[in-house]
Design a protein around this motif. Structure first.
Motif, PDB file in Angstrom:
ATOM      1  N   GLU A   7      13.982  38.955  44.684  1.00 38.35           N
ATOM      2  CA  GLU A   7      13.140  38.240  45.636  1.00 38.35           C
ATOM      3  C   GLU A   7      13.536  36.758  45.725  1.00 38.35           C
ATOM      4  O   GLU A   7      13.712  36.214  46.810  1.00 38.35           O
ATOM      5  N   ALA A   8      13.696  36.119  44.572  1.00 37.73           N
ATOM      6  CA  ALA A   8      14.004  34.687  44.527  1.00 37.73           C
ATOM      7  C   ALA A   8      15.382  34.356  45.100  1.00 37.73           C
ATOM      8  O   ALA A   8      15.590  33.275  45.645  1.00 37.73           O
ATOM      9  N   LEU A   9      16.317  35.279  44.964  1.00 40.01           N
ATOM     10  CA  LEU A   9      17.694  34.994  45.379  1.00 40.01           C
ATOM     11  C   LEU A   9      18.018  35.520  46.777  1.00 40.01           C
ATOM     12  O   LEU A   9      19.148  35.407  47.232  1.00 40.01           O
ATOM     13  N   TYR A  10      17.021  36.064  47.438  1.00 43.16           N
ATOM     14  CA  TYR A  10      17.220  36.565  48.787  1.00 43.16           C
ATOM     15  C   TYR A  10      17.723  35.424  49.673  1.00 43.16           C
ATOM     16  O   TYR A  10      17.209  34.310  49.608  1.00 43.16           O
ATOM     17  N   ASN A  11      18.744  35.673  50.470  1.00 39.94           N
ATOM     18  CA  ASN A  11      19.322  34.669  51.375  1.00 39.94           C
ATOM     19  C   ASN A  11      20.075  33.542  50.677  1.00 39.94           C
ATOM     20  O   ASN A  11      20.321  32.506  51.277  1.00 39.94           O
ATOM     21  N   LYS A  12      20.403  33.706  49.413  1.00 36.55           N
ATOM     22  CA  LYS A  12      21.207  32.702  48.720  1.00 36.55           C
ATOM     23  C   LYS A  12      22.587  33.278  48.470  1.00 36.55           C
ATOM     24  O   LYS A  12      22.785  34.491  48.495  1.00 36.55           O
ATOM     25  N   GLU A  13      23.541  32.388  48.236  1.00 37.19           N
ATOM     26  CA  GLU A  13      24.895  32.814  47.921  1.00 37.19           C
ATOM     27  C   GLU A  13      24.949  33.047  46.417  1.00 37.19           C
ATOM     28  O   GLU A  13      24.822  32.105  45.635  1.00 37.19           O
ATOM     29  N   VAL A  14      25.090  34.302  46.005  1.00 35.40           N
ATOM     30  CA  VAL A  14      25.037  34.650  44.583  1.00 35.40           C
ATOM     31  C   VAL A  14      26.446  34.957  44.060  1.00 35.40           C
ATOM     32  O   VAL A  14      27.200  35.712  44.677  1.00 35.40           O
ATOM     33  N   PHE A  15      26.759  34.341  42.916  1.00 38.38           N
ATOM     34  CA  PHE A  15      28.034  34.569  42.242  1.00 38.38           C
ATOM     35  C   PHE A  15      27.739  35.130  40.861  1.00 38.38           C
ATOM     36  O   PHE A  15      26.793  34.687  40.203  1.00 38.38           O
ATOM     37  N   ILE A  16      28.549  36.076  40.428  1.00 40.92           N
ATOM     38  CA  ILE A  16      28.357  36.671  39.109  1.00 40.92           C
ATOM     39  C   ILE A  16      29.591  36.383  38.274  1.00 40.92           C
ATOM     40  O   ILE A  16      30.703  36.726  38.667  1.00 40.92           O
ATOM     41  N   LEU A  17      29.371  35.682  37.156  1.00 40.27           N
ATOM     42  CA  LEU A  17      30.472  35.305  36.268  1.00 40.27           C
ATOM     43  C   LEU A  17      30.073  35.685  34.848  1.00 40.27           C
ATOM     44  O   LEU A  17      29.301  34.988  34.198  1.00 40.27           O
ATOM     45  N   VAL A  18      30.547  36.847  34.410  1.00 35.24           N
ATOM     46  CA  VAL A  18      30.192  37.344  33.076  1.00 35.24           C
ATOM     47  C   VAL A  18      31.460  37.535  32.244  1.00 35.24           C
ATOM     48  O   VAL A  18      32.572  37.504  32.762  1.00 35.24           O
ATOM     49  N   ASP A  19      31.271  37.753  30.964  1.00 33.97           N
ATOM     50  CA  ASP A  19      32.396  37.912  30.041  1.00 33.97           C
ATOM     51  C   ASP A  19      33.264  39.116  30.407  1.00 33.97           C
ATOM     52  O   ASP A  19      32.775  40.097  30.966  1.00 33.97           O
ATOM     53  N   LEU A  72      33.036  36.863  40.209  1.00 29.89           N
ATOM     54  CA  LEU A  72      34.094  35.975  39.732  1.00 29.89           C
ATOM     55  C   LEU A  72      34.566  36.514  38.390  1.00 29.89           C
ATOM     56  O   LEU A  72      33.760  36.975  37.585  1.00 29.89           O
ATOM     57  N   TYR A  73      35.852  36.435  38.158  1.00 33.87           N
ATOM     58  CA  TYR A  73      36.417  37.009  36.940  1.00 33.87           C
ATOM     59  C   TYR A  73      37.236  35.979  36.174  1.00 33.87           C
ATOM     60  O   TYR A  73      38.041  35.266  36.770  1.00 33.87           O
ATOM     61  N   ILE A  74      37.030  35.937  34.856  1.00 32.16           N
ATOM     62  CA  ILE A  74      37.910  35.127  34.009  1.00 32.16           C
ATOM     63  C   ILE A  74      39.043  36.034  33.548  1.00 32.16           C
ATOM     64  O   ILE A  74      38.900  37.251  33.562  1.00 32.16           O
ATOM     65  N   ASP A  75      40.123  35.439  33.139  1.00 28.71           N
ATOM     66  CA  ASP A  75      41.255  36.208  32.632  1.00 28.71           C
ATOM     67  C   ASP A  75      40.804  36.972  31.384  1.00 28.71           C
ATOM     68  O   ASP A  75      40.147  36.409  30.509  1.00 28.71           O
ATOM     69  N   ARG A  76      41.169  38.247  31.299  1.00 29.49           N
ATOM     70  CA  ARG A  76      40.769  39.097  30.173  1.00 29.49           C
ATOM     71  C   ARG A  76      41.188  38.528  28.817  1.00 29.49           C
ATOM     72  O   ARG A  76      40.536  38.776  27.818  1.00 29.49           O
ATOM     73  N   MET A  77      42.276  37.763  28.791  1.00 31.52           N
ATOM     74  CA  MET A  77      42.744  37.249  27.495  1.00 31.52           C
ATOM     75  C   MET A  77      41.734  36.285  26.864  1.00 31.52           C
ATOM     76  O   MET A  77      41.726  36.107  25.661  1.00 31.52           O
ATOM     77  N   TYR A  78      40.851  35.674  27.680  1.00 31.26           N
ATOM     78  CA  TYR A  78      39.843  34.754  27.121  1.00 31.26           C
ATOM     79  C   TYR A  78      38.584  35.490  26.690  1.00 31.26           C
ATOM     80  O   TYR A  78      37.783  34.963  25.938  1.00 31.26           O
TER      81      TYR A  78
END
Length: 113
Positions: A46-58, A80-86
């Motif tokens: 509900e809170a993030l409706y109409n917002k630009e959401v990015f997901i950056l997890v391990d 969004l993805y970090i390099d697997r080596m990190y």
């Protein structure tokens, strides 16, 4: 005061701190702290409706499980993805995280990298 339009969902506080120190524009950073209850998810939807959401997890098993769950709940979100080596966002070099954020058109402080 203008409403913040961009939201980054991360796993932990150390991830949040690292990203906060890099981001130059107003961005809301939300921590899942590993797991999310159904009630919390519904609140976010509900809170993030109409917002630009990015997901950056391990880049590990727990991060992938969380990413799957978030992909179902936020089909419009950009992943969004970090390099697997990190493996962990908090362990990735600032320069690497900055490049990932810039790739998503999120403005960062580039002078101290």
């Amino acid at each position: 005061m203008t409403e913040i339009e961009k939201v980054i969902i991360v796993e932990g506080r150390s991830d949040k701190k690292k990203i906060e120190s890099l981001v130059k524009e107003p961005v809301e950073i939300i921590c899942t702290n590993g797991t999310i209850s159904r009630a919390k998810l519904d609140e976010w939807i509900e809170a993030l409706y109409n917002k630009e959401v990015f997901i950056l997890v391990d880049a590990d098993e727990a991060g992938e499980r969380l990413r799957k769950q978030l992909r179902r709940e936020f089909p419009e979100a950009e992943h969004l993805y970090i390099d697997r080596m990190y493996r962990e966002v908090a362990a990735a070099p600032r320069r690497h995280i900055a490049a990932v954020l810039l790739g998503a058109n999120i403005d960062v402080y580039a002078d101290d990298l």
